[in-house]
Motif scaffolding. Structure first.
Motif, PDB file in Angstrom:
ATOM      1  N   THR A  66      11.549 -46.952 -83.296  1.00 40.80           N
ATOM      2  CA  THR A  66      11.902 -48.064 -84.017  1.00 40.80           C
ATOM      3  C   THR A  66      12.622 -47.695 -85.074  1.00 40.80           C
ATOM      4  OG1 THR A  66       9.498 -48.581 -83.343  1.00 40.80           O
ATOM      5  CG2 THR A  66      10.449 -49.951 -85.265  1.00 40.80           C
ATOM      6  N   PHE A  67      13.539 -48.570 -85.276  1.00 37.27           N
ATOM      7  CA  PHE A  67      14.440 -48.666 -86.179  1.00 37.27           C
ATOM      8  C   PHE A  67      15.380 -47.131 -86.401  1.00 37.27           C
ATOM      9  CE2 PHE A  67      12.202 -52.429 -87.793  1.00 37.27           C
ATOM     10  CZ  PHE A  67      12.960 -53.240 -87.689  1.00 37.27           C
ATOM     11  N   ILE A  68      14.734 -46.254 -87.149  1.00 39.19           N
ATOM     12  CA  ILE A  68      15.113 -45.082 -87.254  1.00 39.19           C
ATOM     13  C   ILE A  68      14.474 -43.946 -86.331  1.00 39.19           C
ATOM     14  CG2 ILE A  68      15.683 -42.962 -88.779  1.00 39.19           C
ATOM     15  CD1 ILE A  68      17.084 -45.722 -89.408  1.00 39.19           C
ATOM     16  N   GLY A  69      15.374 -43.612 -85.243  1.00 39.61           N
ATOM     17  CA  GLY A  69      14.406 -42.710 -84.475  1.00 39.61           C
ATOM     18  C   GLY A  69      14.186 -41.101 -84.806  1.00 39.61           C
ATOM     19  N   PRO A  70      13.659 -40.302 -83.900  1.00 39.95           N
ATOM     20  CA  PRO A  70      13.312 -38.889 -84.350  1.00 39.95           C
ATOM     21  C   PRO A  70      14.579 -38.046 -84.229  1.00 39.95           C
ATOM     22  CG  PRO A  70      12.776 -39.299 -82.092  1.00 39.95           C
ATOM     23  CD  PRO A  70      13.203 -40.805 -82.533  1.00 39.95           C
ATOM     24  N   THR A  71      14.433 -36.953 -84.871  1.00 37.84           N
ATOM     25  CA  THR A  71      15.235 -35.692 -84.618  1.00 37.84           C
ATOM     26  C   THR A  71      14.622 -34.916 -83.660  1.00 37.84           C
ATOM     27  OG1 THR A  71      16.494 -35.969 -86.685  1.00 37.84           O
ATOM     28  CG2 THR A  71      16.488 -33.970 -85.785  1.00 37.84           C
ATOM     29  N   LEU A  72      15.204 -34.634 -82.548  1.00 41.00           N
ATOM     30  CA  LEU A  72      14.484 -33.778 -81.536  1.00 41.00           C
ATOM     31  C   LEU A  72      15.421 -32.313 -81.244  1.00 41.00           C
ATOM     32  CD1 LEU A  72      13.572 -36.520 -79.067  1.00 41.00           C
ATOM     33  CD2 LEU A  72      12.348 -35.673 -80.815  1.00 41.00           C
ATOM     34  N   THR A  73      14.904 -31.243 -81.368  1.00 44.21           N
ATOM     35  CA  THR A  73      15.469 -30.016 -80.666  1.00 44.21           C
ATOM     36  C   THR A  73      14.836 -29.638 -79.285  1.00 44.21           C
ATOM     37  OG1 THR A  73      15.800 -29.268 -82.706  1.00 44.21           O
ATOM     38  CG2 THR A  73      15.924 -27.660 -81.126  1.00 44.21           C
ATOM     39  N   PHE A  74      15.986 -29.713 -78.379  1.00 42.52           N
ATOM     40  CA  PHE A  74      15.512 -29.179 -77.101  1.00 42.52           C
ATOM     41  C   PHE A  74      15.330 -27.605 -76.655  1.00 42.52           C
ATOM     42  CE2 PHE A  74      16.992 -33.402 -76.567  1.00 42.52           C
ATOM     43  CZ  PHE A  74      16.329 -34.097 -75.409  1.00 42.52           C
ATOM     44  N   THR A  75      14.038 -27.335 -76.481  1.00 44.92           N
ATOM     45  CA  THR A  75      13.780 -26.226 -76.095  1.00 44.92           C
ATOM     46  C   THR A  75      14.038 -25.672 -74.626  1.00 44.92           C
ATOM     47  OG1 THR A  75      11.397 -26.712 -75.810  1.00 44.92           O
ATOM     48  CG2 THR A  75      12.074 -25.928 -78.001  1.00 44.92           C
ATOM     49  N   SER A  76      14.367 -26.576 -73.780  1.00 48.89           N
ATOM     50  CA  SER A  76      14.894 -26.269 -72.218  1.00 48.89           C
ATOM     51  C   SER A  76      15.960 -27.373 -72.082  1.00 48.89           C
ATOM     52  CB  SER A  76      13.633 -25.917 -71.468  1.00 48.89           C
ATOM     53  OG  SER A  76      12.971 -27.582 -71.432  1.00 48.89           O
ATOM     54  N   ASP A  77      16.741 -27.209 -70.825  1.00 52.07           N
ATOM     55  CA  ASP A  77      17.663 -28.094 -70.206  1.00 52.07           C
ATOM     56  C   ASP A  77      16.820 -29.245 -69.798  1.00 52.07           C
ATOM     57  OD1 ASP A  77      19.286 -26.061 -71.068  1.00 52.07           O
ATOM     58  OD2 ASP A  77      19.912 -25.628 -68.939  1.00 52.07           O
ATOM     59  N   ASN A  78      17.148 -30.540 -69.961  1.00 48.90           N
ATOM     60  CA  ASN A  78      16.914 -31.462 -69.025  1.00 48.90           C
ATOM     61  C   ASN A  78      17.782 -32.725 -69.162  1.00 48.90           C
ATOM     62  OD1 ASN A  78      14.941 -33.012 -67.606  1.00 48.90           O
ATOM     63  ND2 ASN A  78      13.402 -33.198 -68.874  1.00 48.90           N
ATOM     64  N   ILE A  79      17.596 -33.670 -68.278  1.00 47.36           N
ATOM     65  CA  ILE A  79      18.438 -34.799 -67.920  1.00 47.36           C
ATOM     66  C   ILE A  79      17.780 -36.030 -68.737  1.00 47.36           C
ATOM     67  CG2 ILE A  79      19.550 -36.690 -66.585  1.00 47.36           C
ATOM     68  CD1 ILE A  79      19.805 -34.434 -64.472  1.00 47.36           C
ATOM     69  N   ILE A  80      18.341 -36.710 -69.704  1.00 51.17           N
ATOM     70  CA  ILE A  80      17.604 -37.714 -70.411  1.00 51.17           C
ATOM     71  C   ILE A  80      18.641 -38.981 -70.357  1.00 51.17           C
ATOM     72  CG2 ILE A  80      16.782 -36.021 -71.911  1.00 51.17           C
ATOM     73  CD1 ILE A  80      18.533 -37.261 -74.117  1.00 51.17           C
ATOM     74  N   ALA A  81      17.886 -40.032 -70.753  1.00 46.69           N
ATOM     75  CA  ALA A  81      18.635 -41.232 -70.724  1.00 46.69           C
ATOM     76  C   ALA A  81      18.186 -42.140 -72.107  1.00 46.69           C
ATOM     77  CB  ALA A  81      18.590 -42.048 -69.692  1.00 46.69           C
ATOM     78  N   VAL A  82      18.879 -42.831 -72.935  1.00 46.38           N
ATOM     79  CA  VAL A  82      18.562 -43.443 -74.016  1.00 46.38           C
ATOM     80  C   VAL A  82      18.842 -45.074 -73.825  1.00 46.38           C
ATOM     81  CG1 VAL A  82      18.689 -43.802 -76.432  1.00 46.38           C
ATOM     82  CG2 VAL A  82      18.879 -41.318 -75.582  1.00 46.38           C
ATOM     83  N   THR A  83      18.292 -45.853 -74.012  1.00 46.64           N
ATOM     84  CA  THR A  83      18.101 -47.221 -73.721  1.00 46.64           C
ATOM     85  C   THR A  83      17.485 -48.373 -74.928  1.00 46.64           C
ATOM     86  OG1 THR A  83      16.270 -47.652 -72.407  1.00 46.64           O
ATOM     87  CG2 THR A  83      18.242 -46.887 -71.294  1.00 46.64           C
ATOM     88  N   GLY A  84      17.597 -49.529 -74.860  1.00 43.73           N
ATOM     89  CA  GLY A  84      17.141 -50.445 -75.714  1.00 43.73           C
ATOM     90  C   GLY A  84      18.222 -50.825 -76.636  1.00 43.73           C
ATOM     91  N   GLY A  85      17.778 -51.130 -78.077  1.00 41.36           N
ATOM     92  CA  GLY A  85      18.448 -51.594 -79.029  1.00 41.36           C
ATOM     93  C   GLY A  85      19.561 -50.142 -79.288  1.00 41.36           C
TER      94      GLY A  85
END
Length: 315
Positions: free
Chosen positions: A57-76
């Protein structure tokens, strides 16, 4: 391995479609505020559309990936960045171990991050969704905080049709929000003039806007009686009108019952509009029939099923 939370943002929670069948016990459904964006995110990464994602919501998180993966970001449009570079919205992308994803608001209010294979979050009453006011689901029933870690269930580095795993980004209104509403179930608790003016006049979304509900500041809606009813159930999108005549749109984390009359219900396909709205925006309501609301819902389901078939028939 999965993700480590470096910063939780304003409000980031695990959400799926929600938990159903428990409102009689005072447990609301919770679930994604913007079901369409949530479903599309999952389909882009090859998940069932009901899989748990992160809702920000509004300001998203800061995430560090500890393994490879496919992701998608949607919404606003929360202007996601991967290692300081713009990250495409509404597209499946392989993120590598050690990379850092951040997001901040530009247009709309809520975004979704889907992870191929899903997040290793236990089911509570059949759902991974976080219900904040009951402190259940998600990560210890709360929003994400610095230091949290979430494992991937079955991460993927390849998916069929990767070149096709992109859809046009949704564009949310920056000025007036127009919501379609089915009248009732207690429209007879309001005067004819009150009902007429409810649809004639616009209002303003106040700062009292969260996952529980959205309060509208406008000319009061006139009750026919004392403004109370026998307590009954509240669904997602119900528009309660308390004694002061100021409507409240009840949302994902709403209470399960209430004693104020409901003048109407926002149709399902317009949930995304209110989920992506912001305090200060103008808002007004348009009456539609139940038949039209159902037709629009079926059309959206068919569109999502067609997208699923196009992207994931070989998964």
């Amino acid at each position: 391995m999965g993700i480590t939370v470096e910063n939780g943002g304003i409000l980031t929670t695990v959400q799926d479609e929600g938990r159903f069948g428990n409102q009689a016990f005072g447990v609301s459904t919770s679930g994604a505020m913007d079901p369409r964006a949530f479903h599309i995110a999952n389909l882009l990464v090859g998940n069932k559309k009901t899989e748990g994602d992160l809702e920000m919501t509004f300001i998203g998180p800061t995430l560090t990936f500890t393994s490879d993966n496919i992701i998608a970001v949607t919404g606003g449009d929360l202007t996601p960045m991967l290692d300081g570079r713009p990250f495409p919205m509404y597209k499946a992308v392989l993120v590598k171990k050690g990379q850092k994803l951040i997001a901040g608001a530009r247009n709309g209010s809520r975004g979704y991050i889907a992870f191929a294979g899903g997040l290793d979050i236990p089911l509570v009453m059949g759902s991974k969704s976080t219900l904040l006011r009951n402190h259940i689901g998600g990560v210890e029933g709360r929003k994400l905080e610095k230091g949290d870690t979430i494992e991937f269930t079955a991460p993927k580095t390849e998916l069929p049709n990767m070149e096709l795993r992109q859809v046009p980004a949704e564009i949310y209104p920056s000025d007036e929000v127009i919501l379609r509403v089915v009248l009732g179930p207690q429209e007879n608790e309001f005067t004819e003039e009150g009902v007429r003016k409810f649809f004639w006049y616009s209002g303003t979304i106040t700062n009292e806007f969260d996952r529980m509900g959205c309060r509208i500041d406008r000319e009061p809606v006139e009750h026919a009686g004392d403004g109370n009813i026998n307590t009954d159930g509240i669904s997602m999108g119900s528009i309660q009108v308390p004694l002061n005549g100021q409507p409240i749109i009840m949302l994902a984390d709403r209470q399960s019952t209430g004693g104020y009359p409901k003048i109407g219900t926002v149709i399902t396909v317009d949930f995304a509009k209110i989920a992506q709205a912001r305090p200060g925006q103008k808002i007004r309501f348009i009456e539609v029939s139940l038949d039209l609301a159902q037709d629009l819902y079926i059309r959206e389901l068919n569109e999502l099923n067609a997208l699923d078939e196009r992207l994931n028939s070989d998964c």
